[in-house]
Motif scaffolding. Structure first.
Motif, PDB file in Angstrom:
ATOM      1  N   CYS A  13       0.817  -1.218   0.000  1.00 35.85           N
ATOM      2  CA  CYS A  13       0.000   0.000   0.000  1.00 35.85           C
ATOM      3  C   CYS A  13       0.849   1.266   0.000  1.00 35.85           C
ATOM      4  O   CYS A  13       0.311   2.368  -0.055  1.00 35.85           O
ATOM      5  CB  CYS A  13      -0.943   0.009   1.199  1.00 35.85           C
ATOM      6  N   CYS A  14       2.176   1.121   0.069  1.00 36.15           N
ATOM      7  CA  CYS A  14       3.087   2.265   0.098  1.00 36.15           C
ATOM      8  C   CYS A  14       3.812   2.337  -1.244  1.00 36.15           C
ATOM      9  O   CYS A  14       4.728   1.553  -1.513  1.00 36.15           O
ATOM     10  CB  CYS A  14       4.081   2.129   1.246  1.00 36.15           C
ATOM     11  N   ASP A  27       1.266   6.461   1.110  1.00 31.77           N
ATOM     12  CA  ASP A  27       0.711   5.415   1.965  1.00 31.77           C
ATOM     13  C   ASP A  27      -0.810   5.437   1.808  1.00 31.77           C
ATOM     14  O   ASP A  27      -1.503   6.260   2.415  1.00 31.77           O
ATOM     15  CB  ASP A  27       1.114   5.676   3.421  1.00 31.77           C
ATOM     16  N   GLN A  29      -3.025   3.270   2.686  1.00 33.64           N
ATOM     17  CA  GLN A  29      -3.804   2.706   3.794  1.00 33.64           C
ATOM     18  C   GLN A  29      -4.047   3.743   4.886  1.00 33.64           C
ATOM     19  O   GLN A  29      -5.128   3.819   5.460  1.00 33.64           O
ATOM     20  CB  GLN A  29      -3.087   1.495   4.378  1.00 33.64           C
ATOM     21  N   ARG A  30      -3.026   4.566   5.154  1.00 30.67           N
ATOM     22  CA  ARG A  30      -3.152   5.585   6.204  1.00 30.67           C
ATOM     23  C   ARG A  30      -3.404   6.977   5.648  1.00 30.67           C
ATOM     24  O   ARG A  30      -3.452   7.951   6.397  1.00 30.67           O
ATOM     25  CB  ARG A  30      -1.900   5.571   7.086  1.00 30.67           C
ATOM     26  N   HIS A  31      -3.579   7.072   4.321  1.00 28.69           N
ATOM     27  CA  HIS A  31      -3.883   8.346   3.656  1.00 28.69           C
ATOM     28  C   HIS A  31      -2.825   9.409   3.976  1.00 28.69           C
ATOM     29  O   HIS A  31      -3.149  10.551   4.318  1.00 28.69           O
ATOM     30  CB  HIS A  31      -5.274   8.846   4.062  1.00 28.69           C
ATOM     31  N   ASN A 234      -6.184   8.265  -1.585  1.00 25.36           N
ATOM     32  CA  ASN A 234      -6.739   6.952  -1.274  1.00 25.36           C
ATOM     33  C   ASN A 234      -6.538   6.018  -2.464  1.00 25.36           C
ATOM     34  O   ASN A 234      -6.166   6.459  -3.564  1.00 25.36           O
ATOM     35  CB  ASN A 234      -8.221   7.042  -0.878  1.00 25.36           C
ATOM     36  N   ILE A 235      -6.785   4.763  -2.282  1.00 24.27           N
ATOM     37  CA  ILE A 235      -6.482   3.782  -3.322  1.00 24.27           C
ATOM     38  C   ILE A 235      -7.322   3.986  -4.578  1.00 24.27           C
ATOM     39  O   ILE A 235      -6.842   3.821  -5.707  1.00 24.27           O
ATOM     40  CB  ILE A 235      -6.629   2.338  -2.779  1.00 24.27           C
TER      41      ILE A 235
END
Length: 355
Positions: A13-14, A27, A29-31, A234-235
């Motif tokens: 996710c990074c 990142d 996942q952690r925005h 975000n993703i």
């Protein structure tokens, strides 16, 4: 202490994004994002093919220590991990494909009394297109009763998420905005301009956010601002950015006069809601032309480490006759990694003039 016989691996996710002057690790996942030197970008993107020792042995002594410190930093920030060779396959890469189950994913509707009787028609047509997100914009105060009618129309539709933009004076005070969010759980965000305060209120969890700001918004001419505060990060946004335009892809807008457009701030209309359905408008030649203009295609943006976090603007661009021109309201210079107002900032135009 770094284990030199292991491989450094960024979590899936990074994702690293290379810019002209520096790079960023996003990142999803952690925005969050972390800026890193371009030299480190090259190392982390190749780190799965060499152990830490093999990587650092290729460097000068002074650089070796710096890289080890960076590996320590990335691990401390929980952006990556040290692995044995056979463990790498347990961390598959993130799939960066993007798709959406309907032709239109989001809609913007500017509310005006001159076509108020068409609101139900608009919402019905948006529902028919299986649109998930809708943003209602009011430039003049709106009553709680009027808001309630519009929001109730959205209850039994495909719309999953609603954003409201309106003057602070529309409701009596902060408690009324909180009550509105709690009463209609499809509301993901309310932005109140002309507020006496600048404040962010989280009503419940990740949704139900109320943003109060003191600036005045009178028309769609206020859109298109590029700022870190507006990075979605975000993703969904990141993956869409790989393939499409992050503002206009799968979007339809109905402006304050009822004209159906790509963006309310754009001049080109594909019909008016009074005599043209939204489905007819989006099927017209030219409506989808801007959907696939990626940040990687846009001048200056393609050299920016923030490009896959940023929401693009094609309504306000520096060269109106060049559709790949940089957004006019972006004040970041990726060639010196500085925003306007920071010490040492020089605009891209000034840099070009000096060359």
């Amino acid at each position: 202490m770094i284990e030199l016989d292991k491989y450094f691996h960024l979590f899936s996710c990074c994702l690293p994004v290379k810019g002209s002057c520096r790079s960023a690790i996003v990142d999803l996942q952690r925005h969050q994002f972390h800026c890193i030197p371009n030299e480190l970008y090259a190392i982390v993107t190749e780190s799965n093919s060499a152990t830490v020792k093999e990587t650092t042995d290729r460097l000068k002594e002074c650089d070796r220590q710096v890289v080890l410190e960076y590996f320590d930093y990335l691990i401390e920030q929980d952006l990556g991990v040290l692995l044995k060779s056979y463990e790498i396959e347990l961390f598959p890469k993130l799939n960066l494909q993007w798709d959406f189950p309907s032709e239109i994913s989001n809609a913007v509707v500017e509310i005006s009394s001159c076509f108020g009787e068409y609101i139900k028609k608009i919402i019905t047509q948006i529902d028919t297109l299986n649109c998930f997100f809708i943003q209602f914009i009011f430039y003049k105060p709106v009553t709680r009763q009027e808001l309630g009618k519009i929001l109730e129309m959205c209850n039994c539709t495909s719309v999953r998420s609603i954003q409201l933009n309106m003057p602070f004076s529309s409701l009596a005070g902060e408690s009324d905005y909180i009550a509105l969010c709690k009463g209609f759980h499809k509301i993901a965000k309310i932005e109140c301009f002309d507020s006496p305060i600048d404040k962010v209120e989280n009503v419940y969890g990740e949704i139900g956010k109320i943003i109060y700001y003191s600036k005045t918004i009178q028309s769609s001419r206020s859109c298109g601002v590029v700022d870190i505060a507006y990075f979605p990060n975000n993703i969904s946004h990141f993956t869409e950015s790989q393939h499409h335009n992050t503002c206009l892809n799968r979007k339809v807008c109905i402006d304050i006069n009822g004209d159906i457009k790509n963006c309310p701030a754009m001049s080109r209309s594909f019909g008016n809601i009074r005599d043209t359905s939204i489905a007819q408008a989006i099927a017209k030649p030219g409506f989808k032309d801007l959907w696939n203009i990626r940040k990687d295609d846009i001048e200056v943006c393609k050299d920016c480490e923030f490009r896959h976090m940023c929401t693009d603007c094609r309504a306000f661009i520096k060269e109106p006759n060049n559709i790949y021109s940089q957004p006019a309201k972006c004040t970041y210079n990726p060639y010196i990694a500085k925003w306007q107002g920071e010490e040492g900032y020089i605009s891209i135009e000034d840099m070009t003039a000096r060359e």
